[in-house]
Design an enzyme around this catalytic site. Structure first.
Site, short mmCIF file in Angstrom:
data_model
loop_
_atom_site.label_atom_id
_atom_site.label_comp_id
_atom_site.label_asym_id
_atom_site.label_seq_id
_atom_site.Cartn_x
_atom_site.Cartn_y
_atom_site.Cartn_z
N LYS A 138 -3.76 -9.78 -6.48
CA LYS A 138 -4.91 -10.15 -5.65
C LYS A 138 -6.12 -9.29 -6.02
O LYS A 138 -5.98 -8.10 -6.31
CB LYS A 138 -4.54 -9.89 -4.18
CG LYS A 138 -5.54 -10.40 -3.19
CD LYS A 138 -5.24 -9.90 -1.77
CE LYS A 138 -5.82 -8.53 -1.52
NZ LYS A 138 -6.21 -8.24 -0.14
N LYS A 144 -10.45 -4.62 -2.84
CA LYS A 144 -11.41 -3.50 -2.93
C LYS A 144 -10.77 -2.20 -3.35
O LYS A 144 -11.33 -1.41 -4.08
CB LYS A 144 -12.01 -3.16 -1.56
CG LYS A 144 -12.68 -4.18 -0.82
CD LYS A 144 -13.20 -3.55 0.48
CE LYS A 144 -13.04 -4.51 1.62
NZ LYS A 144 -11.81 -4.38 2.37
N LYS A 187 0.84 -1.21 0.00
CA LYS A 187 0.00 0.00 0.00
C LYS A 187 0.87 1.26 0.00
O LYS A 187 0.58 2.21 -0.72
CB LYS A 187 -0.95 0.00 1.20
CG LYS A 187 -1.99 -1.11 1.08
CD LYS A 187 -3.28 -0.78 1.80
CE LYS A 187 -4.45 -1.46 1.15
NZ LYS A 187 -4.69 -2.82 1.59
N1 AQP Z 1 -8.62 -11.58 -3.09
C1 AQP Z 1 -8.92 -12.15 -1.94
N2 AQP Z 1 -9.06 -13.50 -1.87
C2 AQP Z 1 -9.38 -14.11 -0.69
N3 AQP Z 1 -9.60 -13.41 0.46
C3 AQP Z 1 -9.49 -12.07 0.42
N4 AQP Z 1 -9.65 -11.11 1.37
C4 AQP Z 1 -9.43 -9.91 0.82
N5 AQP Z 1 -9.13 -10.03 -0.49
C5 AQP Z 1 -9.15 -11.38 -0.77
C6 AQP Z 1 -10.03 -11.38 2.73
O1 AQP Z 1 -11.18 -10.61 3.02
C7 AQP Z 1 -11.16 -10.26 4.39
C8 AQP Z 1 -11.45 -8.79 4.54
O2 AQP Z 1 -10.35 -8.05 4.22
P1 AQP Z 1 -10.17 -6.57 4.73
O3 AQP Z 1 -11.27 -5.74 4.29
O4 AQP Z 1 -9.92 -6.54 6.18
O5 AQP Z 1 -8.85 -6.10 4.02
P2 AQP Z 1 -7.95 -6.71 2.95
O6 AQP Z 1 -7.45 -8.05 3.32
O7 AQP Z 1 -6.89 -5.69 2.70
O8 AQP Z 1 -8.96 -6.82 1.74
P3 AQP Z 1 -8.99 -5.95 0.42
O9 AQP Z 1 -10.23 -6.31 -0.32
O10 AQP Z 1 -7.71 -6.11 -0.31
O11 AQP Z 1 -9.17 -4.51 0.99
P4 AQP Z 1 -8.29 -3.21 0.75
O12 AQP Z 1 -8.20 -3.09 -0.72
O13 AQP Z 1 -9.04 -2.13 1.40
O14 AQP Z 1 -6.96 -3.44 1.40
C9 AQP Z 1 -9.80 -10.68 4.95
O15 AQP Z 1 -9.94 -11.89 5.66
C10 AQP Z 1 -8.99 -10.88 3.71
O16 AQP Z 1 -7.95 -11.81 3.90
#
Ligand code: AQP
Length: 327
Positions: free
Chosen positions: A194, A197, A111
């Protein structure tokens, strides 16, 4: 009963990755464990976000939790910001994790690489500290997460070891539980990245309409060779679609590969899109009903009361252990 803790941060619209890697598993725990499932809204402030968007995303996650089958009588569903103990415990445990450790976190490196040095907030750097406080507060035994979050849970385990060594056995040791299939769903346009969001290229959003979802699946990047075979290195796009199908159907990757052995890509993608319809259309309908009825509000209010009761006890235990005068 075993305690479970997990959450999702309302940084953007939820993706199919969030659903497959995390959200869809939460309900599996509610009959024989005690799940605490929260909306990590304080974590969402670690990157710039519009207030209205944060509020809407938070509401959406609450509705998605309920639509996924979580029962508020069995699971405690709440907003992180409604439980002051998260921030209070954070202020204590931050002193037992070190800059070098935080700098090594992959999520932070990814990030921060996209931001100017002057735009990297302290909260983004210290994100795993607050996450450790989240986990510790509920004496969690297990933390169901996608693969990307397991490094943060490891750091939390290190913190627990450190504090227990220093103050006696005051904290429960948690462990990450990562799904066998679907722990890392990849972008449909670039299967080396990956699905995320905050980086929406190649994402399927849970609020996409069925037509848009189908279009994205049919347009997903595939690989050399005309037919389906399992080869994560040579065929990462097909591997990703097989993973999506297997997760949604509740079968192993091997079973999915066997089912589509020799299929041409177009026919295989159509089967994946049909499976997505089968799962997502009723899910979306339940979400719409919950948002319309506003029932999530009472769920969050009741959840916060129960979460506060549990969290306050742990906070008190830690305050006393480290020598804060509790009167
Ligand atoms: N691509 C993915 N495949 C499987 N699991 C995923 N998770 C996120 N992306 C994938 C899982 O979703 C849960 C929620 O995640 P989070 O919102 O706490 O943050 P994150 O892991 O950083 O998810 P994002 O979507 O990538 O959010 P941003 O973009 O805001 O950082 C977690 O259990 C995560 O592992």
């Amino acid at each position: 009963m075993k305690r479970i803790l997990s959450g999702i941060k309302p940084t953007g619209q939820l993706t199919l990755g969030n659903y497959i890697g995390a959200l869809s598993h939460f309900k599996e725990y509610q009959d024989d464990s005690e799940p605490f499932i929260f909306i990590a809204d304080l974590h969402a402030l670690t990157l710039p976000i519009e207030p209205e968007e944060l509020r809407k995303n938070s509401r959406d996650i609450a509705a998605f939790y309920l639509a996924s089958g979580l029962d508020p009588k069995k699971a405690t569903i709440f907003l992180q910001s409604a439980v002051p103990a998260h921030a209070e415990l954070n202020a204590i445990v931050q002193n037992y994790l070190y800059m070098g450790e935080l700098r090594r976190m992959t999520q932070f490196k990814d990030k921060a690489a996209k931001l100017k040095e002057t735009a990297i907030g302290l909260g983004l750097f210290a994100y795993p500290v607050l996450m450790a406080a989240d986990i510790i507060l509920y004496d969690a035994d297990e933390v169901p997460v996608g693969e990307d979050q397991s490094q943060h849970v490891e750091l939390c385990r290190e913190l627990v070891k450190r504090m227990n060594h220093r103050y006696g056995d005051i904290l429960r040791m948690p462990k990450a539980v990562v799904p066998k299939v679907g722990a890392r769903i990849m972008s449909l346009t670039d299967p080396s990245k990956k699905m995320s969001k905050s980086d929406p290229k190649g994402d399927i959003f849970l609020l996409d309409d069925p037509k848009a979802m189908r279009k994205k699946i049919m347009g997903a990047k595939t690989d050399m060779g005309p037919t389906v075979t399992l080869d994560p290195l040579e065929k990462p796009g097909i591997h990703n679609l097989l993973t999506i199908y297997a997760s949604l159907d509740g079968i192993s990757l091997e079973e999915a590969t066997h089912r589509f052995d020799g299929y041409r890509y177009g026919d295989f993608k159509k089967a994946v899109a049909d499976k997505l319809d089968e799962v997502m259309i009723p899910f979306r309908k339940r979400y719409d009903e919950i948002v319309e009825s506003g029932s999530y509000r009472e769920v969050l209010r009741d959840g916060a009361k129960r979460a506060i009761e549990v969290a306050e006890k742990t906070l008190r235990r830690v305050q006393e252990a480290v020598g804060l005068l509790v009167v």
